[in-house]
Design an enzyme around this catalytic site. Structure first.
Site, PDB file in Angstrom:
ATOM      1  N   GLU A   8      21.086  -3.801 -21.425  1.00 22.20           N
ATOM      2  CA  GLU A   8      21.010  -2.497 -22.110  1.00 22.20           C
ATOM      3  C   GLU A   8      21.474  -1.485 -21.080  1.00 22.20           C
ATOM      4  OE1 GLU A   8      20.077  -2.387 -25.278  1.00 22.20           O
ATOM      5  OE2 GLU A   8      19.631  -4.519 -25.283  1.00 22.20           O
ATOM      6  N   LYS A  44      10.619  -7.306 -12.256  1.00 20.52           N
ATOM      7  CA  LYS A  44      10.938  -6.500 -11.072  1.00 20.52           C
ATOM      8  C   LYS A  44      11.039  -5.063 -11.591  1.00 20.52           C
ATOM      9  CE  LYS A  44      13.582  -4.377  -9.068  1.00 20.52           C
ATOM     10  NZ  LYS A  44      13.414  -2.922  -8.922  1.00 20.52           N
ATOM     11  N   GLU A  65      28.068   9.492 -18.004  1.00 23.54           N
ATOM     12  CA  GLU A  65      26.650   9.686 -18.300  1.00 23.54           C
ATOM     13  C   GLU A  65      26.032  10.525 -17.178  1.00 23.54           C
ATOM     14  OE1 GLU A  65      23.935   6.347 -17.761  1.00 23.54           O
ATOM     15  OE2 GLU A  65      23.105   6.786 -19.729  1.00 23.54           O
ATOM     16  N   CYS A 120      18.641   7.001 -22.358  1.00 25.71           N
ATOM     17  CA  CYS A 120      19.938   6.328 -22.488  1.00 25.71           C
ATOM     18  C   CYS A 120      20.620   6.681 -23.801  1.00 25.71           C
ATOM     19  CB  CYS A 120      19.748   4.822 -22.399  1.00 25.71           C
ATOM     20  SG  CYS A 120      18.494   4.217 -23.511  1.00 25.71           S
TER      21      CYS A 120
HETATM   22  P1  NAD Z   1      19.757   1.420 -12.172  1.00 26.27           P
HETATM   23  O1  NAD Z   1      20.914   0.665 -12.723  1.00 26.27           O
HETATM   24  O2  NAD Z   1      19.931   2.130 -10.898  1.00 26.27           O
HETATM   25  O3  NAD Z   1      18.501   0.448 -11.974  1.00 26.27           O
HETATM   26  C1  NAD Z   1      17.943  -0.303 -13.025  1.00 26.27           C
HETATM   27  C2  NAD Z   1      17.085  -1.409 -12.453  1.00 26.27           C
HETATM   28  O4  NAD Z   1      17.930  -2.308 -11.750  1.00 26.27           O
HETATM   29  C3  NAD Z   1      16.032  -0.956 -11.443  1.00 26.27           C
HETATM   30  O5  NAD Z   1      14.862  -1.712 -11.614  1.00 26.27           O
HETATM   31  C4  NAD Z   1      16.686  -1.283 -10.114  1.00 26.27           C
HETATM   32  O6  NAD Z   1      15.752  -1.516  -9.095  1.00 26.27           O
HETATM   33  C5  NAD Z   1      17.431  -2.543 -10.459  1.00 26.27           C
HETATM   34  N1  NAD Z   1      18.572  -2.870  -9.586  1.00 26.27           N
HETATM   35  C6  NAD Z   1      19.314  -2.039  -8.821  1.00 26.27           C
HETATM   36  N2  NAD Z   1      20.262  -2.724  -8.170  1.00 26.27           N
HETATM   37  C7  NAD Z   1      20.140  -4.022  -8.523  1.00 26.27           C
HETATM   38  C8  NAD Z   1      20.837  -5.218  -8.200  1.00 26.27           C
HETATM   39  N3  NAD Z   1      21.884  -5.217  -7.368  1.00 26.27           N
HETATM   40  N4  NAD Z   1      20.440  -6.372  -8.769  1.00 26.27           N
HETATM   41  C9  NAD Z   1      19.406  -6.394  -9.646  1.00 26.27           C
HETATM   42  N5  NAD Z   1      18.697  -5.294  -9.980  1.00 26.27           N
HETATM   43  C10 NAD Z   1      19.060  -4.121  -9.437  1.00 26.27           C
HETATM   44  O7  NAD Z   1      19.335   2.382 -13.349  1.00 26.27           O
HETATM   45  P2  NAD Z   1      18.193   3.472 -13.356  1.00 26.27           P
HETATM   46  O8  NAD Z   1      18.646   4.634 -12.530  1.00 26.27           O
HETATM   47  O9  NAD Z   1      16.889   2.835 -13.056  1.00 26.27           O
HETATM   48  O10 NAD Z   1      18.171   3.883 -14.910  1.00 26.27           O
HETATM   49  C11 NAD Z   1      19.068   4.751 -15.467  1.00 26.27           C
HETATM   50  C12 NAD Z   1      20.170   4.019 -16.201  1.00 26.27           C
HETATM   51  O11 NAD Z   1      19.600   3.108 -17.137  1.00 26.27           O
HETATM   52  C13 NAD Z   1      21.050   4.924 -17.029  1.00 26.27           C
HETATM   53  O12 NAD Z   1      22.391   4.534 -16.883  1.00 26.27           O
HETATM   54  C14 NAD Z   1      20.589   4.682 -18.455  1.00 26.27           C
HETATM   55  O13 NAD Z   1      21.529   4.935 -19.460  1.00 26.27           O
HETATM   56  C15 NAD Z   1      20.250   3.251 -18.410  1.00 26.27           C
HETATM   57  N6  NAD Z   1      19.322   2.924 -19.490  1.00 26.27           N
HETATM   58  C16 NAD Z   1      19.779   2.183 -20.545  1.00 26.27           C
HETATM   59  C17 NAD Z   1      18.936   1.904 -21.599  1.00 26.27           C
HETATM   60  C18 NAD Z   1      19.392   1.110 -22.777  1.00 26.27           C
HETATM   61  O14 NAD Z   1      18.548   0.629 -23.510  1.00 26.27           O
HETATM   62  N7  NAD Z   1      20.686   0.926 -22.988  1.00 26.27           N
HETATM   63  C19 NAD Z   1      17.615   2.354 -21.570  1.00 26.27           C
HETATM   64  C20 NAD Z   1      17.195   3.116 -20.488  1.00 26.27           C
HETATM   65  C21 NAD Z   1      18.060   3.384 -19.439  1.00 26.27           C
END
Ligand code: NAD
Length: 470
Positions: free
Chosen positions: A244, A169, A377, A278
Site C-alpha cells: 500500500e 516491525k 506526494e 495516503c
Molecule cells: P516509509 O516508506 O518511510 O516507511 C514505512 C515503513 O517502512 C516504516 O515502518 C519504516 O520503518 C519501514 N522501512 C523503511 N525503510 C525500509 C526498508 N529498507 N526495508 C523495510 N522497511 C523499511 O513511509 P512513512 O514515512 O512511514 O509513511 C508515509 C508514506 O506511507 C506515504 O508515502 C504514504 O502515502 C504511505 N501510506 C500509504 C498508505 C496506503 O494504504 N496506500 C497508507 C498510509 C501511508
C-alpha cells in the site's frame, strides 16, 4: 510517556540483543519524551524463529477458535481505546479526537473481521477437485506511522485470522502506539509466538525481515520509494509482497456539485491529520465555470481551520516530525516558485506558535498538473486547486498521475458521478464522501501499490490456494 526499550518475542517482553536506542520526540512540543530500542537483524531472527515454530500449532486452530481470539482482541482493544488514542497523539501529534476515532475504527474492524472469518469458505468442492485456502505462513508486517493504530491492526489481525503467524516491525516514530498494540494482543491471549514485535529502524530491522528466508510474505505500507526497495529485497526469496504505497488523489468537483459538500470534503480530506493521509485528495479539480466561488469558499474554510495543541479541541495538530515539517516547507516553496497562486496559508509556522512542528494549512490555486505540487506526494496540509473546462478533461487530469490510490467525486447527478467513478483509474473511489468503508477492498492502481486490504480482501491476502484433485 516514557521509554520503549523492550521487544515482544515468543509471548514475552525481551531486551534487544544490542543496546542501541533513538530519541522519541513529541512533535507538538519538539521535546524528547523517551528512548526507543533499536532492534537489529539478530532480533528479527529471534522473532522469525518464534513465529515459524508457532506456525506449526497456530495454523491448526479451528476457525471457531480464531473467531474467539479475534473477539478477545476486539474486547481488549475496546478496553484500551483511551490508552491507544493518547499514544497515537504522543507519537505523531494527531488531535486526540481523531486519534480516538481511528482507534475505535481499528477495534471495530477486528469485530467485523471476526464476523467475516466465521462465514468464510475455506474449502470448496468444484467438480472433480477441492479448492482449499490455507494460511501462507510467517508474515512480515511493516506499517507506516500516519494512522498507527489502524495500520498495525489492518496488517496483524487479518494475518492471525487467516491462521498465519506474524512479525510486526512498527514505524519507528510511532513506538507508543506499538507498545499499546502489543499489550492488547498479549492480554487478549494470542498464543505464544503467533505475534511478535521488533521495534527498530526500517533500513535495519525492516530490511532484515524483508530478506529473511523463513518469512513467507511481506505486507508493506509506506512510501513508493521504500516500497520499491522492499520489492527488490523480497525478490531473492520469491516472497509474496503486498504494498500500500503513496498517492496523489484527485477530487473531481463536478459542475453541479453542492458547494457545502465539496468544500467540506476538500478540507476534511486534505487538511485532516495535517495532510498525512495516503488517500488525501490533494489535487482538487474545480470547474472553470465556478472557479471564483470554489476558490473563495475553500480558501476561507482552510483559513478558519484551528491549529494547535493536539490535546485540545483543534482540527489540526503538528506534522509528525521535524523532517516532515521541512519536506512540507520545501513543497510550499516549490508551489510559489513554479507560479501557483497562494490563497491560504504559506511557508513557516502558524501565527503564535513558538515550539513544535506545526505547518500552516495551505491552498494553492492556478495549479497545473505538471507542477511539482501536483505530481509529487507532499504528505502535508497542502491543497492544489486545478481548473478544468470539461468533465472529460477532469477525468484526464485525474488519471494523469503515476499514482492511483483513491479518487473522490462530488456531484448532484448520481448517474454522472458513477460514470466518472468508472473512468478514474484508482483502487477506491468515494462518492460525495471522504469517510471510507473499512470492509470495502482498499489498495492502489499503478505506483500506489499491489494487492488489496480490509474485509474479505484483507483476509485473502494472507491465504495460499491449494487444489486437491480427485
Ligand atoms: P516509509 O516508506 O518511510 O516507511 C514505512 C515503513 O517502512 C516504516 O515502518 C519504516 O520503518 C519501514 N522501512 C523503511 N525503510 C525500509 C526498508 N529498507 N526495508 C523495510 N522497511 C523499511 O513511509 P512513512 O514515512 O512511514 O509513511 C508515509 C508514506 O506511507 C506515504 O508515502 C504514504 O502515502 C504511505 N501510506 C500509504 C498508505 C496506503 O494504504 N496506500 C497508507 C498510509 C501511508
Amino acid at each position: 510517556m516514557t521509554d520503549v526499550l523492550r521487544l515482544y518475542i515468543d509471548g514475552a517482553w525481551t531486551e534487544p540483543v544490542e543496546g542501541r536506542t533513538a530519541d522519541i520526540v513529541n512533535p507538538a512540543t519538539g521535546e524528547t519524551t523517551g528512548q526507543l530500542a533499536l532492534g537489529n537483524e539478530a532480533d528479527v531472527d529471534r522473532a522469525v524463529e518464534a513465529a515459524k515454530r508457532a506456525f506449526v500449532s497456530y495454523s491448526q486452530l479451528s476457525v471457531a477458535e480464531r473467531v474467539e481470539l479475534l473477539e478477545a482482541i476486539a474486547a481488549e482493544y475496546e478496553r484500551r481505546l483511551d490508552d491507544m488514542a493518547a499514544a497515537v497523539t504522543a507519537d505523531v501529534g494527531t488531535p486526540l479526537f481523531l486519534a480516538r476515532l481511528s482507534a475505535e475504527a481499528a477495534a471495530g474492524s477486528v469485530r467485523e473481521l471476526a464476523e467475516i472469518l466465521g462465514k468464510y469458505p475455506f474449502e470448496e468442492r468444484r467438480g472433480d477437485y477441492t479448492v482449499r485456502k490455507e494460511p501462507i505462513g510467517v508474515c512480515g508486517l511493516i506499517p507506516p506511522w500516519n494512522y498507527p493504530a489502524l495500520q498495525m491492526t489492518e496488517k496483524v489481525v487479518p494475518a492471525l485470522a487467516a491462521g498465519c503467524t506474524t512479525v510486526l516491525k512498527p514505524a519507528e516514530i510511532a513506538p507508543y502506539s506499538a507498545q499499546v498494540f502489543a499489550e492488547i494482543l498479549h492480554a487478549a491471549g494470542v498464543p505464544q509466538g503467533a505475534f511478535n514485535m521488533v521495534v527498530g529502524k526500517g533500513s535495519v530491522a525492516g530490511s532484515a525481515l524483508t530478506k529473511h528466508p523463513d518469512v513467507d510474505m511481506i505486507s508493506f505500507t509506506g512510501s513508493t520509494a521504500v516500497g520499491i526497495q522492499v520489492q527488490k529485497d523480497a525478490a531473492d526469496t520469491v516472497k509474496r509482497v503486498t504494498q500500500e504505497l503513496g498517492g496523489k488523489s484527485a477530487h473531481i468537483i463536478l459542475p453541479d456539485a453542492d458547494i457545502e459538500t465539496a468544500v467540506s470534503m476538500a478540507v476534511q480530506g486534505v487538511i485532516s491529520n495535517s495532510g498525512q493521509t495516503c488517500t488525501a485528495p490533494t489535487r482538487t479539480l474545480i470547474p472553470s465555470s465556478r472557479k471564483d466561488e470554489l476558490v473563495g469558499a475553500i480558501a476561507a474554510a482552510v483559513q478558519a481551520v484551528v491549529v494547535g495543541d493536539p490535546l485540545t479541541q483543534v482540527f489540526m495538530g503538528p506534522v509528525a516530525s521535524e523532517r516532515q515539517w521541512h519536506t512540507v516547507q520545501r513543497y510550499i516553496q516549490a508551489g510559489i516558485d513554479e507560479g501557483a497562486t497562494l490563497v491560504a496559508g504559506g511557508p513557516g509556522q502558524p501565527e503564535g506558535v513558538k515550539s513544535g512542528w506545526f505547518a500552516r494549512p495551505t491552498v494553492f490555486a492556478d495549479v497545473t498538473n505538471d507542477m511539482t505540487i501536483a505530481r509529487e506526494e507532499i504528505f502535508g496540509p497542502v491543497m492544489s486547486l486545478i481548473t478544468y473546462d470539461t468533465v472529460d478533461e477532469a477525468v484526464d487530469i485525474a488519471n494523469d498521475s503515476p499514482y492511483g490510490l483513491t479518487a473522490y467525486v462530488t456531484g448532484s447527478d448520481p448517474e454522472q458521478v458513477r460514470d466518472v467513478a468508472a473512468r478514474v483509474r484508482a483502487g477506491q473511489v468515494l462518492l460525495n464522501r471522504v469517510q471510507p468503508d473499512l470492509t470495502a477492498p482498499f489498495g492502489g492502481y499503478k505506483q500506489s501499490g499491489n494487492g488489496r486490504i480490509w474485509g474479505v480482501a484483507g483476509l485473502e491476502e494472507n491465504l495460499e490456494v491449494k487444489a486437491v484433485v480427485g
